[in-house]
Design a protein around this motif. Structure first.
Motif, mmCIF file in Angstrom:
data_model
loop_
_atom_site.group_PDB
_atom_site.id
_atom_site.type_symbol
_atom_site.label_atom_id
_atom_site.label_comp_id
_atom_site.label_asym_id
_atom_site.label_seq_id
_atom_site.Cartn_x
_atom_site.Cartn_y
_atom_site.Cartn_z
ATOM 1 N N HIS A 99 26.665 -27.926 -9.385
ATOM 2 C CA HIS A 99 26.689 -28.240 -10.808
ATOM 3 C C HIS A 99 27.791 -27.382 -11.407
ATOM 4 N N ALA A 208 20.665 -28.896 -13.128
ATOM 5 C CA ALA A 208 21.306 -27.705 -13.683
ATOM 6 C C ALA A 208 20.418 -26.475 -13.541
ATOM 7 N N TYR A 211 20.107 -25.416 -9.842
ATOM 8 C CA TYR A 211 21.320 -24.789 -9.307
ATOM 9 C C TYR A 211 21.535 -23.413 -9.943
#
Length: 648
Positions: A99, A208, A211
């Motif tokens: 990401h 998101a 990660y």
């Protein structure tokens, strides 16, 4: 990474001077392979090559973040070798997708880790429990299988063990079956470890958020990582302790190739890093018992007197003539008087009652009332079910088609009967048996987290049992035949695990807690529950599998695919001399097929068995055969599973 088996090897590329600083081992890059751009990782930098042709240039460095660490790469290689898979498939499980915006964010500044005091006196209830924590604190490779006491707040105990390792300057990894367990351990862990150093990883997080948390682990700011099965690959720095809770849960087995089990990956990691390991649970698997028997791990078990004081009273159906004369319908009724008395006593004491049923839904399986043949769909031969009382006809559980008119294909009868009764139908029956008492159902998409300490009947499927404030007064374990009667290698082991998970939510016998299991007392699994002795049950299970050569006493590979493809695979593989071929057998309609196989073609299964010390040799032989057949492009796909969770 190339997922094609015959391309599962390293390739050399030239690195330009502009890319040299960023193109370090472990970073993501893009390279041109066979005319197209593919994602890749830099494995190492060398000044020479053994490639005789012309080398291509690295296209670009996607990110300078070294996401594939040497430790994780070594683990990936070991898992691919253990499960006859490709490294690309394992990397997909180990390294989450990038990401970009998250990666560019500067990491937060953290204060130095402040050790919190840890009270480990509760571990004194287990033989050698305190010695084990002392070994973890000293950084020794102490490995144990922990048998948690009934009603033990397992999350607090694991949090204490994790805090001991963190306070000694090492990282900790905890692998759990589901999100509910992750939340419980996270809530307990932040009481013993600095909250900024605890990270929870699970599939439910968005790309998101997942990660971002994974990067905090990679960059060394997280010291305690808690997650579901994929978290077993998390790049924890200075790993000192690996913990696995409830290793018998099916969700710890990866459904994607190469189908690794989180317990085995965790033990591989502990072996490679020479760090401590802990496998815990209320029940015990034969695999965990095999680790104890081989002396790779030792027992953490409480004395029998302590176990008895913490466990509820367990009653089952008696086999004596006096018991049958007193209650003639006990062995045929779904709710015998023994179970009803247990529930009424708990309700009179103002306590909730837990009722565990194996299946959700209303009537999940139907059969002919005359010849007992299973009712199946006319379109796909899937099993028919009754979703609720209002539905006029049955519904196929595979294709979802309605079957308004039912007629048995064998005898022509239009009368049907219930083969299995689901949770919703059970709730209806209990509502009539206990008028005026609140009935709560929990299971599937409608799971209840907790219930208050007041009279109520809670009907739940295994794994969906809500916790009760102060514990349940009683638990009823119904339809035991549906669990014990399954044609599965792990039927008895899994049944005891599910029963104990429900029974541990009940108050101890000193507080009046009771568990009624609707099964005959003479069944060994029922005896293990009555005595609360999962260790002896696991030892007997391991002994019986050793006698017949089944995992974990031996290694077994399941090769599934079209009959010709399976035959070609085994003909190509140079199997070990000790290998035994079992089969082939045709898998039933609706069984999971190898990826890319036509839906209407038959699926055959062949089992290959080798002694315990021949597992790596068998995996290597099947891996080489997969590479050869992949390069030929003349056979349908074949799925290879080493030590599959369900053999049949």
């Amino acid at each position: 990474m190339l997922t094609v088996p015959h391309l599962d090897r390293d390739f050399d590329y030239l690195v330009s001077a502009e890319q040299s600083d960023d193109a370090q081992p472990g970073v993501r890059v893009r390279v041109r392979f066979h005319g197209r751009l593919v994602d890749a990782f830099v494995l190492e930098r060398r000044s020479d090559t053994d490639h005789v042709g012309k080398l291509g240039w690295l296209d670009r460095v996607v990110s300078a973040e070294p996401v594939l660490t040497p430790e994780v790469r070594r683990l990936i290689d070991a898992v691919a070798a253990r499960y006859a898979g490709t490294r690309a498939d394992v990397v997909r499980l180990a390294v989450p997708p990038r990401h970009g915006s998250v990666e560019k964010q500067a990491p937060a500044e953290l204060a130095p880790l402040a050790a919190k005091p840890v009270d480990t006196t509760a571990w004194a209830a287990y033989a050698r429990g305190e010695q084990y924590l002392s070994a973890v604190q000293d950084g020794r490779a102490a490995r144990a299988v922990w048998q948690a006491l009934p009603g033990e707040p397992w999350a607090q105990r694991l949090a204490e063990a994790a805090a001991v390792a963190v306070n000694s300057g090492r990282g900790v990894l905890a692998v759990l079956p589901d999100q509910r367990d992750v939340d419980m351990l996270h809530a307990a862990a932040i009481q013993t470890v600095d909250e900024t150093r605890v990270v929870a990883l699970s599939a439910g997080l968005g790309p998101a958020a997942r990660y971002r948390r994974w990067l905090s682990v990679l960059r060394g700011s997280a010291r305690l990582v808690i997650g579901t099965r994929s978290a077993v690959f998390a790049p924890v720095a200075d790993l000192g302790l690996v913990m696995v809770w409830d290793d018998g849960d099916d969700t710890l087995s990866e459904p994607r190739a190469p189908y690794p089990h989180a317990r085995e990956v965790a033990m591989l990691r502990a072996h490679q890093l020479r760090c401590a390991a802990l496998i815990g649970g209320y029940a015990r698997t034969a695999e965990a018992q095999a680790l104890v028997r081989s002396r790779w791990a030792h027992d953490l078990v409480a004395p029998r007197s302590v176990v008895r004081a913490h466990s509820p009273r367990v009653v089952a159906l008696e086999d004596s003539g006096f018991a049958q004369e007193r209650d003639p319908a006990a062995h045929t009724a779904r709710l015998p008087s023994m179970a009803l008395r247990t529930a009424r006593t708990a309700l009179e004491n103002q306590a909730p009652v837990l009722v565990q049923v194996p299946r959700r839904g209303y009537v999940p399986a139907l059969a002919c009332a005359r010849c007992r043949a299973v009712a199946r769909c006319r379109h796909c031969t899937g099993p028919l079910s009754l979703p609720d009382r209002q539905t006029a006809g049955a519904v196929c559980r595979w294709c979802g088609r309605d079957q308004p008119a039912l007629r048995c294909a064998r005898c022509g009868s239009d009368a049907v009967r219930a083969v299995v009764v689901g949770a919703r139908r059970t709730a209806e029956e209990l509502g009539r048996a206990f008028p005026g008492v609140t009935v709560i159902t929990s299971g599937g998409d409608a799971m209840v987290a907790s219930v208050p300490a007041e009279p109520a009947v809670v009907v739940a499927t295994p794994g969906a049992e809500p916790r009760a404030d102060g514990g349940y007064g009683a638990a009823l374990l119904l339809d035991s035949w549906a669990l014990l009667g399954r044609q599965d290698l792990r039927a008895a082991e899994d049944t005891l695990r599910r029963w104990m998970a429900a029974a541990t939510l009940v108050r101890d016998r000193g507080a009046g807690g009771a568990v009624a299991v609707v099964a005959e007392t003479a069944i060994p699994t029922v005896q293990a529950l009555i005595r609360w002795d999962p260790v002896s049950h696991a030892d007997a299970e391991l002994e019986s599998r050793t006698e017949v050569g089944l995992p974990p006493a031996a290694h077994m590979a399941a090769v599934d695919g079209a009959p010709d493809a399976v035959h070609a695979m085994l003909e190509t593989a140079e199997l070990p001399e000790a290998a035994q071929l079992l089969g082939p057998v045709d898998l039933p309609v609706g069984a999971r097929r190898p990826p890319g196989m036509p839906a209407d073609s038959p699926v055959s299964r062949m089992l290959v068995r080798v002694p315990r010390d021949g597992g790596l040799e068998l995996a290597a032989a099947l891996r080489r055969a997969t590479v050869i057949l992949s390069a030929r492009h003349d056979q349908q796909p074949v799925r290879v599973q080493i030590d599959p969770l369900h053999i049949g």
